[in-house]
Scaffold this active site. Sequence first.
Site, PDB file in Angstrom:
ATOM      1  N   ASN A 215       0.852  -1.199   0.000  1.00 37.24           N
ATOM      2  CA  ASN A 215       0.000   0.000   0.000  1.00 37.24           C
ATOM      3  C   ASN A 215       0.880   1.239   0.000  1.00 37.24           C
ATOM      4  O   ASN A 215       2.105   1.149   0.008  1.00 37.24           O
ATOM      5  CB  ASN A 215      -0.964  -0.034   1.191  1.00 37.24           C
ATOM      6  CG  ASN A 215      -0.227  -0.043   2.512  1.00 37.24           C
ATOM      7  OD1 ASN A 215       0.426   0.931   2.867  1.00 37.24           O
ATOM      8  ND2 ASN A 215      -0.296  -1.170   3.233  1.00 37.24           N
ATOM      9  N   ALA A 279       1.464   1.687  11.559  1.00 37.26           N
ATOM     10  CA  ALA A 279       1.704   1.019  10.275  1.00 37.26           C
ATOM     11  C   ALA A 279       0.393   0.764   9.549  1.00 37.26           C
ATOM     12  O   ALA A 279      -0.656   0.561  10.169  1.00 37.26           O
ATOM     13  CB  ALA A 279       2.421  -0.312  10.500  1.00 37.26           C
ATOM     14  N   ASP A 283      -4.264  -6.140   5.553  1.00 37.01           N
ATOM     15  CA  ASP A 283      -5.230  -6.995   6.250  1.00 37.01           C
ATOM     16  C   ASP A 283      -5.199  -8.413   5.703  1.00 37.01           C
ATOM     17  O   ASP A 283      -5.540  -9.356   6.403  1.00 37.01           O
ATOM     18  CB  ASP A 283      -6.649  -6.419   6.098  1.00 37.01           C
ATOM     19  CG  ASP A 283      -6.800  -5.137   6.912  1.00 37.01           C
ATOM     20  OD1 ASP A 283      -6.209  -5.074   8.006  1.00 37.01           O
ATOM     21  OD2 ASP A 283      -7.483  -4.195   6.437  1.00 37.01           O
ATOM     22  N   LYS A 293       8.040 -17.011 -10.553  1.00 35.66           N
ATOM     23  CA  LYS A 293       7.206 -15.920 -11.063  1.00 35.66           C
ATOM     24  C   LYS A 293       5.974 -16.510 -11.748  1.00 35.66           C
ATOM     25  O   LYS A 293       6.105 -17.401 -12.605  1.00 35.66           O
ATOM     26  CB  LYS A 293       8.016 -15.078 -12.048  1.00 35.66           C
ATOM     27  CG  LYS A 293       7.274 -13.857 -12.495  1.00 35.66           C
ATOM     28  CD  LYS A 293       8.130 -12.982 -13.368  1.00 35.66           C
ATOM     29  CE  LYS A 293       7.277 -11.892 -13.975  1.00 35.66           C
ATOM     30  NZ  LYS A 293       7.945 -11.198 -15.061  1.00 35.66           N
ATOM     31  N   ASP A 311      -3.993  -9.325  13.398  1.00 30.78           N
ATOM     32  CA  ASP A 311      -4.164  -7.909  13.714  1.00 30.78           C
ATOM     33  C   ASP A 311      -3.204  -7.558  14.848  1.00 30.78           C
ATOM     34  O   ASP A 311      -3.383  -8.003  15.988  1.00 30.78           O
ATOM     35  CB  ASP A 311      -5.615  -7.621  14.100  1.00 30.78           C
ATOM     36  CG  ASP A 311      -5.864  -6.128  14.150  1.00 30.78           C
ATOM     37  OD1 ASP A 311      -5.088  -5.435  14.835  1.00 30.78           O
ATOM     38  OD2 ASP A 311      -6.808  -5.655  13.488  1.00 30.78           O
ATOM     39  N   PHE A 329      -4.233   3.700  14.765  1.00 30.54           N
ATOM     40  CA  PHE A 329      -4.571   4.681  13.732  1.00 30.54           C
ATOM     41  C   PHE A 329      -5.738   4.162  12.923  1.00 30.54           C
ATOM     42  O   PHE A 329      -5.904   2.946  12.782  1.00 30.54           O
ATOM     43  CB  PHE A 329      -3.376   4.907  12.797  1.00 30.54           C
ATOM     44  CG  PHE A 329      -2.459   5.992  13.289  1.00 30.54           C
ATOM     45  CD1 PHE A 329      -1.679   5.789  14.412  1.00 30.54           C
ATOM     46  CD2 PHE A 329      -2.398   7.217  12.636  1.00 30.54           C
ATOM     47  CE1 PHE A 329      -0.844   6.786  14.881  1.00 30.54           C
ATOM     48  CE2 PHE A 329      -1.569   8.218  13.092  1.00 30.54           C
ATOM     49  CZ  PHE A 329      -0.783   8.014  14.213  1.00 30.54           C
ATOM     50  N   LYS A 343     -13.885   0.908  15.727  1.00 30.47           N
ATOM     51  CA  LYS A 343     -12.551   0.294  15.724  1.00 30.47           C
ATOM     52  C   LYS A 343     -11.916   0.332  17.111  1.00 30.47           C
ATOM     53  O   LYS A 343     -11.283  -0.620  17.557  1.00 30.47           O
ATOM     54  CB  LYS A 343     -11.677   1.067  14.737  1.00 30.47           C
ATOM     55  CG  LYS A 343     -10.555   0.266  14.191  1.00 30.47           C
ATOM     56  CD  LYS A 343      -9.993   0.874  12.926  1.00 30.47           C
ATOM     57  CE  LYS A 343     -10.861   0.587  11.718  1.00 30.47           C
ATOM     58  NZ  LYS A 343     -10.337   1.155  10.491  1.00 30.47           N
ATOM     59  N   LYS A 347     -10.806  -3.189  18.597  1.00 30.48           N
ATOM     60  CA  LYS A 347      -9.389  -3.525  18.747  1.00 30.48           C
ATOM     61  C   LYS A 347      -8.954  -3.541  20.207  1.00 30.48           C
ATOM     62  O   LYS A 347      -7.972  -4.161  20.552  1.00 30.48           O
ATOM     63  CB  LYS A 347      -8.529  -2.525  17.976  1.00 30.48           C
ATOM     64  CG  LYS A 347      -8.943  -2.371  16.533  1.00 30.48           C
ATOM     65  CD  LYS A 347      -7.884  -2.884  15.611  1.00 30.48           C
ATOM     66  CE  LYS A 347      -8.289  -2.634  14.173  1.00 30.48           C
ATOM     67  NZ  LYS A 347      -7.351  -3.204  13.229  1.00 30.48           N
TER      68      LYS A 347
HETATM   69  O1  C5P Z   1      -8.626  -2.249  10.748  1.00 34.80           O
HETATM   70  P1  C5P Z   1      -7.706  -1.189  10.253  1.00 34.80           P
HETATM   71  O2  C5P Z   1      -6.621  -1.736   9.366  1.00 34.80           O
HETATM   72  O3  C5P Z   1      -8.357   0.003   9.673  1.00 34.80           O
HETATM   73  O4  C5P Z   1      -7.000  -0.662  11.594  1.00 34.80           O
HETATM   74  C1  C5P Z   1      -5.997   0.269  11.584  1.00 34.80           C
HETATM   75  C2  C5P Z   1      -5.177   0.160  12.835  1.00 34.80           C
HETATM   76  O5  C5P Z   1      -4.909  -1.196  13.140  1.00 34.80           O
HETATM   77  C3  C5P Z   1      -3.822   0.785  12.673  1.00 34.80           C
HETATM   78  O6  C5P Z   1      -3.395   1.238  13.939  1.00 34.80           O
HETATM   79  C4  C5P Z   1      -2.961  -0.368  12.192  1.00 34.80           C
HETATM   80  O7  C5P Z   1      -1.596  -0.163  12.497  1.00 34.80           O
HETATM   81  C5  C5P Z   1      -3.541  -1.503  12.969  1.00 34.80           C
HETATM   82  N1  C5P Z   1      -3.494  -2.800  12.293  1.00 34.80           N
HETATM   83  C6  C5P Z   1      -2.670  -3.796  12.782  1.00 34.80           C
HETATM   84  N2  C5P Z   1      -2.648  -5.037  12.182  1.00 34.80           N
HETATM   85  C7  C5P Z   1      -3.451  -5.301  11.124  1.00 34.80           C
HETATM   86  C8  C5P Z   1      -4.303  -4.299  10.621  1.00 34.80           C
HETATM   87  C9  C5P Z   1      -4.299  -3.067  11.215  1.00 34.80           C
HETATM   88  O8  C5P Z   1      -1.937  -3.538  13.720  1.00 34.80           O
HETATM   89  N3  C5P Z   1      -3.409  -6.493  10.577  1.00 34.80           N
END
Ligand code: C5P
Length: 409
Positions: A215, A279, A283, A293, A311, A329, A343, A347
Site C-alpha cells: 500500500n 503502520a 489486512d 514468477k 491484527d 490509527f 474500531k 481492537k
Molecule cells: O482495521 P484497520 O486496518 O483500519 O485498523 C488500523 C489500525 O490497526 C492501525 O493502527 C494499524 O496499524 C492496525 N493494524 C494492525 N494489524 C493489522 C491491521 C491493522 O496492527 N493487521
Amino acid sequence: MVTASKQLSGRRVLLIISGGIAAYKGLDLIRRLRDTGLDVRCILTSGGAQFITPLSVAALSENKVHTDIFSLTDESGMGHIRLARECDLVLVAPASANIIARAARGLADDLASTVLLATDKPVMFAPAMNPVMLANAAVQENLETLRKRGYGIIEPGVGGTACGEIGSGRLAEVPDIVTIVSDFFLKNAPLRGFKALVTSGPTFEPLDPVRFLGNRSSGKQGHAIAEALAFAGAQVTLISGPVNEAPPRFVQTVQVQTAREMLEACLKSLPVDIAVCAAAVADFRPEDVSDRKIKKSGNDPVSLKLVQNPDILATLSQSNQRPKLVIGFAAETNDGMENAKAKLAKKGCDWLVLNDVGGGKVFGQDSNIVTLLRKSGNDIASDTWAEKSKKDVARDLVAAAVAFMGKPA
Ligand code: C5P
C-alpha cells in the site's frame, strides 16, 4: 555501548559564537560539549570572527562552520532554515550585547540572527560583555524580553573581565555551561524510564519472488512519532515496513516486510509501556506464495485467494503484557468518526488517531489532519486538530502521552 560521559550522543547543538573577547572560550566550549557526545555545529558571526578563526572552529567541531547568510552552496537548499531546525538546541555563547539586542528586536540581518528567528528549537544565551554594558538598561531590557519569550539565559559570572573592570559580565564558566546544557537534555525528558514500540510504513505481502501486495503508506507519520517519543526520553523500538524514510535518530529500528514479521518483532520487543501502531498493515495476504514468477496463461482470468493477516494492534491490546497506553490509527475514506469509534472498541486500544485518506490525502504528504479519540471508561473524548505537519502531529501526540503516562514505576 554509550558510556556515561557520552550520554548525549546523537543530540545536536547549534552553537552561535558572537563577537567579544570571550569568543576564545567558545573554542573550549566546543571541545567540552563534544566530550558529552554532543554533535556541535557552529555559526561564527562576523564579530566572532574578529577574535577566532573559522578554521579553529571547524577543526574543533569537526564540522563545517557557517558564517554567511548568502553562501550559495548552503542556501541552495534553504540552508539557514535547515540549520535552524536540524538541531536539538541553539546555544549562543558568548552572546554579545549586539546579538542579544537583535534577537530581542527580531532582526534578521545576518546568518545568526536569521537562524534565531527561524528556529523552532529551544534557545539559550550565555551573555558576556563589559560589566557597565551588561548593567545598561537597554541590555537588561533586552535580556528581560528574551526571558519572557522563554529563552534560557545562562547568567554571566562576576569577576575580572578582559577590559580590566571587575563586575558581572564574564561568560559563565565553560563547565557550568556544559552542565546546564547536559541538564537540559537529561531533565527535559518526561518519558525517561519508559519503553515504547512504534509500527510504521506498509507491509509487503509476497505473491511470488517479484510481486507483492502493498500500500501507499510512506512511514512519515510513524517515523515522526518514534523520533518524538525518543526526544521525550523514551527508549524506542521502531518496527518498520519497507519505506524510503531514513531511520529516526535515537531509535532502534527493526526492518520487516510482512505483517507476520511485524507482529513477531512487536511481540519480541514486549514488555513496553507505550505502543503506537501507525503502520498500514495489510489486512490480507495471498494464501499461497509461488516460488516462481507466476506466468500468464492465454487470456484466462487469474484469481487470487487471500487469507487474513494477524491484527497486530488487537493482539497487543489484548496481550497479557499489554502496554499501559496503546494507540492505533484509522485511515478512513468515509464515515470516519463512526468507523473510528467502532474500531476503538473492536481492537481494544486506548486511543485512536483518525485521519481522512479520501481523495489521495495524507499518504506520502507532509501534513495531516487528525482527530484524536481517547477512551476513558465508557466515554470517548474526541479532539480534531487543525492541519499540521506530521512532525507536529507526532509532537502533540507525544505531549498527550506524557500527560497520560505520569512518572515511570
Ligand atoms: O482495521 P484497520 O486496518 O483500519 O485498523 C488500523 C489500525 O490497526 C492501525 O493502527 C494499524 O496499524 C492496525 N493494524 C494492525 N494489524 C493489522 C491491521 C491493522 O496492527 N493487521
